[in-house]
Design a protein around this motif. Sequence first.
Motif, PDB file in Angstrom:
ATOM      1  N   GLY A  63      -3.912  11.419   1.260  1.00 17.24           N
ATOM      2  CA  GLY A  63      -3.513  11.648  -0.128  1.00 17.24           C
ATOM      3  C   GLY A  63      -3.903  10.502  -1.052  1.00 17.24           C
ATOM      4  O   GLY A  63      -4.623   9.585  -0.659  1.00 17.24           O
ATOM      5  N   ILE A  64      -3.424  10.569  -2.295  1.00 15.07           N
ATOM      6  CA  ILE A  64      -3.784   9.556  -3.295  1.00 15.07           C
ATOM      7  C   ILE A  64      -2.976   8.285  -3.061  1.00 15.07           C
ATOM      8  O   ILE A  64      -1.758   8.255  -3.235  1.00 15.07           O
ATOM      9  CB  ILE A  64      -3.549  10.088  -4.730  1.00 15.07           C
ATOM     10  CG1 ILE A  64      -4.320  11.397  -4.965  1.00 15.07           C
ATOM     11  CG2 ILE A  64      -3.937   9.028  -5.764  1.00 15.07           C
ATOM     12  CD1 ILE A  64      -5.817  11.306  -4.804  1.00 15.07           C
ATOM     13  N   VAL A  65      -3.687   7.240  -2.689  1.00 18.31           N
ATOM     14  CA  VAL A  65      -3.074   5.954  -2.362  1.00 18.31           C
ATOM     15  C   VAL A  65      -3.044   5.089  -3.616  1.00 18.31           C
ATOM     16  O   VAL A  65      -3.971   5.119  -4.421  1.00 18.31           O
ATOM     17  CB  VAL A  65      -3.944   5.222  -1.299  1.00 18.31           C
ATOM     18  CG1 VAL A  65      -3.257   3.960  -0.817  1.00 18.31           C
ATOM     19  CG2 VAL A  65      -4.279   6.140  -0.140  1.00 18.31           C
ATOM     20  N   ASN A 102      -6.964  -6.650  -7.695  1.00 18.21           N
ATOM     21  CA  ASN A 102      -7.193  -5.485  -8.545  1.00 18.21           C
ATOM     22  C   ASN A 102      -6.192  -4.421  -8.115  1.00 18.21           C
ATOM     23  O   ASN A 102      -5.503  -4.585  -7.113  1.00 18.21           O
ATOM     24  CB  ASN A 102      -8.608  -4.933  -8.341  1.00 18.21           C
ATOM     25  CG  ASN A 102      -9.682  -5.947  -8.666  1.00 18.21           C
ATOM     26  OD1 ASN A 102      -9.978  -6.819  -7.859  1.00 18.21           O
ATOM     27  ND2 ASN A 102     -10.245  -5.854  -9.839  1.00 18.21           N
ATOM     28  N   LEU A 103      -6.134  -3.345  -8.860  1.00 18.36           N
ATOM     29  CA  LEU A 103      -5.328  -2.195  -8.467  1.00 18.36           C
ATOM     30  C   LEU A 103      -6.311  -1.073  -8.155  1.00 18.36           C
ATOM     31  O   LEU A 103      -7.281  -0.891  -8.884  1.00 18.36           O
ATOM     32  CB  LEU A 103      -4.413  -1.831  -9.644  1.00 18.36           C
ATOM     33  CG  LEU A 103      -3.577  -0.586  -9.558  1.00 18.36           C
ATOM     34  CD1 LEU A 103      -2.546  -0.731  -8.448  1.00 18.36           C
ATOM     35  CD2 LEU A 103      -2.855  -0.358 -10.891  1.00 18.36           C
ATOM     36  N   LEU A 104      -6.073  -0.381  -7.054  1.00 18.78           N
ATOM     37  CA  LEU A 104      -7.001   0.671  -6.630  1.00 18.78           C
ATOM     38  C   LEU A 104      -6.210   1.956  -6.435  1.00 18.78           C
ATOM     39  O   LEU A 104      -5.170   1.936  -5.762  1.00 18.78           O
ATOM     40  CB  LEU A 104      -7.659   0.234  -5.308  1.00 18.78           C
ATOM     41  CG  LEU A 104      -8.654   1.171  -4.639  1.00 18.78           C
ATOM     42  CD1 LEU A 104      -9.905   1.349  -5.500  1.00 18.78           C
ATOM     43  CD2 LEU A 104      -9.063   0.623  -3.270  1.00 18.78           C
ATOM     44  N   ILE A 105      -6.687   3.057  -7.042  1.00 19.27           N
ATOM     45  CA  ILE A 105      -6.036   4.348  -6.796  1.00 19.27           C
ATOM     46  C   ILE A 105      -7.082   5.381  -6.365  1.00 19.27           C
ATOM     47  O   ILE A 105      -8.200   5.389  -6.849  1.00 19.27           O
ATOM     48  CB  ILE A 105      -5.213   4.848  -8.021  1.00 19.27           C
ATOM     49  CG1 ILE A 105      -6.085   5.026  -9.265  1.00 19.27           C
ATOM     50  CG2 ILE A 105      -4.050   3.915  -8.317  1.00 19.27           C
ATOM     51  CD1 ILE A 105      -5.331   5.676 -10.454  1.00 19.27           C
ATOM     52  N   VAL A 159       0.883  -1.172   0.000  1.00 21.27           N
ATOM     53  CA  VAL A 159       0.000   0.000   0.000  1.00 21.27           C
ATOM     54  C   VAL A 159       0.920   1.221   0.000  1.00 21.27           C
ATOM     55  O   VAL A 159       1.740   1.371   0.907  1.00 21.27           O
ATOM     56  CB  VAL A 159      -0.875   0.041   1.266  1.00 21.27           C
ATOM     57  CG1 VAL A 159      -1.814   1.247   1.222  1.00 21.27           C
ATOM     58  CG2 VAL A 159      -1.665  -1.261   1.440  1.00 21.27           C
ATOM     59  N   LEU A 160       0.781   2.082  -1.012  1.00 23.72           N
ATOM     60  CA  LEU A 160       1.685   3.239  -1.098  1.00 23.72           C
ATOM     61  C   LEU A 160       0.940   4.548  -0.907  1.00 23.72           C
ATOM     62  O   LEU A 160       0.010   4.855  -1.664  1.00 23.72           O
ATOM     63  CB  LEU A 160       2.396   3.251  -2.448  1.00 23.72           C
ATOM     64  CG  LEU A 160       3.455   2.162  -2.546  1.00 23.72           C
ATOM     65  CD1 LEU A 160       2.919   0.984  -3.316  1.00 23.72           C
ATOM     66  CD2 LEU A 160       4.723   2.680  -3.171  1.00 23.72           C
ATOM     67  N   PHE A 161       1.348   5.291   0.106  1.00 26.47           N
ATOM     68  CA  PHE A 161       0.787   6.617   0.367  1.00 26.47           C
ATOM     69  C   PHE A 161       1.820   7.672   0.005  1.00 26.47           C
ATOM     70  O   PHE A 161       3.015   7.464   0.219  1.00 26.47           O
ATOM     71  CB  PHE A 161       0.510   6.819   1.861  1.00 26.47           C
ATOM     72  CG  PHE A 161      -0.485   5.867   2.445  1.00 26.47           C
ATOM     73  CD1 PHE A 161      -1.837   6.166   2.441  1.00 26.47           C
ATOM     74  CD2 PHE A 161      -0.064   4.683   3.029  1.00 26.47           C
ATOM     75  CE1 PHE A 161      -2.749   5.302   2.999  1.00 26.47           C
ATOM     76  CE2 PHE A 161      -0.974   3.802   3.590  1.00 26.47           C
ATOM     77  CZ  PHE A 161      -2.316   4.114   3.572  1.00 26.47           C
ATOM     78  N   PRO A 162       1.347   8.855  -0.474  1.00 24.45           N
ATOM     79  CA  PRO A 162       2.281   9.981  -0.585  1.00 24.45           C
ATOM     80  C   PRO A 162       2.428  10.626   0.795  1.00 24.45           C
ATOM     81  O   PRO A 162       1.837  10.157   1.770  1.00 24.45           O
ATOM     82  CB  PRO A 162       1.549  10.901  -1.564  1.00 24.45           C
ATOM     83  CG  PRO A 162       0.100  10.646  -1.288  1.00 24.45           C
ATOM     84  CD  PRO A 162      -0.014   9.193  -0.868  1.00 24.45           C
ATOM     85  N   ILE A 163       3.157  11.711   0.881  1.00 27.63           N
ATOM     86  CA  ILE A 163       3.201  12.501   2.123  1.00 27.63           C
ATOM     87  C   ILE A 163       1.787  13.045   2.367  1.00 27.63           C
ATOM     88  O   ILE A 163       1.186  13.618   1.458  1.00 27.63           O
ATOM     89  CB  ILE A 163       4.205  13.677   1.963  1.00 27.63           C
ATOM     90  CG1 ILE A 163       5.620  13.146   1.688  1.00 27.63           C
ATOM     91  CG2 ILE A 163       4.170  14.620   3.155  1.00 27.63           C
ATOM     92  CD1 ILE A 163       6.310  12.470   2.840  1.00 27.63           C
ATOM     93  N   GLY A 180      -2.160  12.049  -9.307  1.00 30.64           N
ATOM     94  CA  GLY A 180      -1.496  11.719  -8.046  1.00 30.64           C
ATOM     95  C   GLY A 180      -0.820  10.354  -8.132  1.00 30.64           C
ATOM     96  O   GLY A 180       0.333  10.175  -7.701  1.00 30.64           O
ATOM     97  N   ALA A 181      -1.534   9.403  -8.705  1.00 34.91           N
ATOM     98  CA  ALA A 181      -0.975   8.043  -8.827  1.00 34.91           C
ATOM     99  C   ALA A 181       0.208   8.025  -9.795  1.00 34.91           C
ATOM    100  O   ALA A 181       1.191   7.312  -9.587  1.00 34.91           O
ATOM    101  CB  ALA A 181      -2.065   7.082  -9.290  1.00 34.91           C
ATOM    102  N   LYS A 182       0.118   8.858 -10.847  1.00 39.13           N
ATOM    103  CA  LYS A 182       1.207   8.930 -11.845  1.00 39.13           C
ATOM    104  C   LYS A 182       2.505   9.464 -11.245  1.00 39.13           C
ATOM    105  O   LYS A 182       3.599   9.113 -11.684  1.00 39.13           O
ATOM    106  CB  LYS A 182       0.803   9.865 -12.996  1.00 39.13           C
ATOM    107  CG  LYS A 182      -0.113   9.277 -14.012  1.00 39.13           C
ATOM    108  CD  LYS A 182       0.589   8.421 -15.012  1.00 39.13           C
ATOM    109  CE  LYS A 182       1.102   9.181 -16.207  1.00 39.13           C
ATOM    110  NZ  LYS A 182       1.567   8.229 -17.249  1.00 39.13           N
ATOM    111  N   LYS A 183       2.348  10.339 -10.245  1.00 38.93           N
ATOM    112  CA  LYS A 183       3.551  10.871  -9.594  1.00 38.93           C
ATOM    113  C   LYS A 183       4.322   9.726  -8.952  1.00 38.93           C
ATOM    114  O   LYS A 183       5.544   9.682  -8.963  1.00 38.93           O
ATOM    115  CB  LYS A 183       3.141  11.867  -8.503  1.00 38.93           C
ATOM    116  CG  LYS A 183       3.265  13.280  -8.954  1.00 38.93           C
ATOM    117  CD  LYS A 183       3.144  14.216  -7.773  1.00 38.93           C
ATOM    118  CE  LYS A 183       2.421  15.454  -8.229  1.00 38.93           C
ATOM    119  NZ  LYS A 183       1.725  16.171  -7.216  1.00 38.93           N
ATOM    120  N   MET A 184       3.567   8.796  -8.388  1.00 43.16           N
ATOM    121  CA  MET A 184       4.178   7.643  -7.732  1.00 43.16           C
ATOM    122  C   MET A 184       4.649   6.619  -8.771  1.00 43.16           C
ATOM    123  O   MET A 184       5.731   6.068  -8.679  1.00 43.16           O
ATOM    124  CB  MET A 184       3.116   7.017  -6.811  1.00 43.16           C
ATOM    125  CG  MET A 184       3.645   6.123  -5.759  1.00 43.16           C
ATOM    126  SD  MET A 184       3.908   7.011  -4.232  1.00 43.16           S
ATOM    127  CE  MET A 184       2.291   6.995  -3.504  1.00 43.16           C
TER     128      MET A 184
END
Length: 491
Positions: free
Chosen positions: A255-257, A265-268, A244-248, A294-298
């Motif tokens: 934020g956008i997880v 599945n993939l969830l954003i 699970v990836l969170f931004p700051i 937001g997800a693209k930044k990650m």
Amino acid sequence: MSKDKYDVIIVGAGVSGCAVAWKLARYNLDILILEKAPDVATGTTKANTAIIHAGYNADPEKQKGRLNKKGNVQIKDIVEDLSVPFEQIGSLVVGMEDDDLSVIDELLEKGKENGVEGLEIVDKEWLQKEEPHLSDKAVRALWAPTAGIITPWEFALALAENAVANGAEIMLETEVQDVYTEDGKVTGVKTNQGDFAADYVINAAGLYADDVARMVGIEKIDIHPRKGEYYIYDHAKDFEINHVLFPIPTKISKGIVCTKTVEDNLLIGPTSDFVDSKEDLATTREGLDHVFNGAKKMFPDLTLKDSIRVFAGLRAADTTEDFVIEAAEDVAGFVNVAGIQSPGLSSAPAVADLVAEILENEGLTLEEKEDIIETREEPARFYEISNEERAAYAEEDKEYGQIICRCETVSLKEIKDAINGPIPARTVNAVKRRTRAGAGRCQGGFCGPRVTQIIADELGIDTTEVRLEKDNSKIVEHKIKGLLGSQGDAE
Ligand SMILES: O=C(CO)COP(=O)(O)O
């Protein structure tokens, strides 16, 4: 058959109400759960990020901070006992080159204060190895190995089913319209299905908790719905995320997880926007763009190619931005479980423990039953088993051999079992939540009419009466010959 009087009435069958019922059903108590929708988990519980948080986000002095970590630990045993899909894949709060990286240290400290175990700061090399698609601008992260992913509606359903197995009663499509009091004490509730007497009323009404609180004169709860929009991707995709990836985080949101789900599945998402209406579940171009960007930044290589659905959920946020779990000051027997936004799912069992404690302090005797049913039989889940296992099921009952939802491989028997289960599925979405029929790439385009017909046949109703979810969400307006199979005569 309803009883003359209940010890406890729980208003709302979201994950909090279901967890409270699950906990209280372990004691010698008469319990009634009232839910205005045709199924459990149709509000905030069904549309969120499906995460069991580790517990480093909220301040230790908030109820959120105290209950998250405790719930996280409890959930690991509960999912075993009640056969709920759960994976402890761990979470990361990822700092990019331009971010304020000191936030990561603050979260680590907060996590330690909250008693979260295993927290660690990891570097760029660690991140590249663990998450190969991650942006090379990601330089540092907080790693929380105790975080996980869960199927939220199945968690709520499993808790409610176990409560029912232990003697609790549940009434769906039963809306609480008033709470009765006498001499400053709760005496029962008025509903669209009649009156029910009780000594204690638990207000777990989610987005409507302020309205229910107002029924006994409590004005201080003020629920402001905050919308979160999401994209969900098919499990057949060429893009894998392992954690699970969170931004700051921002001030009011994590934020956008980006995460995978238990079903792979993939969830954003989500966005975090206050809205006026408690029913506003519309997605917006602006919101979805915000999610994707937001997800693209990650993950710069992410595309929308395999996205299969967008949806929105509403956080039941109180103006205090904390949970409000407490006995009413001026009304004996009334307990609020309000303001349950994230990490409400993660905290649910701890919320239930706290409610039991509050009730005991308020004079309720909690005496454990001798013969508590601890487990729930695992339902067949064709989507996750091998063809050999499917064949063995079909040997046993040929309706397992009839696949209705081809995207997710869901059999006729699983759908019939859902409709005839301990908390029966009455709507197309209730069937989807229990079986995954319609949750795949075609989103019910092919199986939807068949599921509608099966529900009609099992319930002995006309297909024009079958609903998607709640209220008047009828699917079939008129029947034309043959549309839905054998019973589709022209009318
Ligand atoms: O990911 C989330 C909860 O699991 C969303 O969190 P927020 O409500 O803080 O945006």
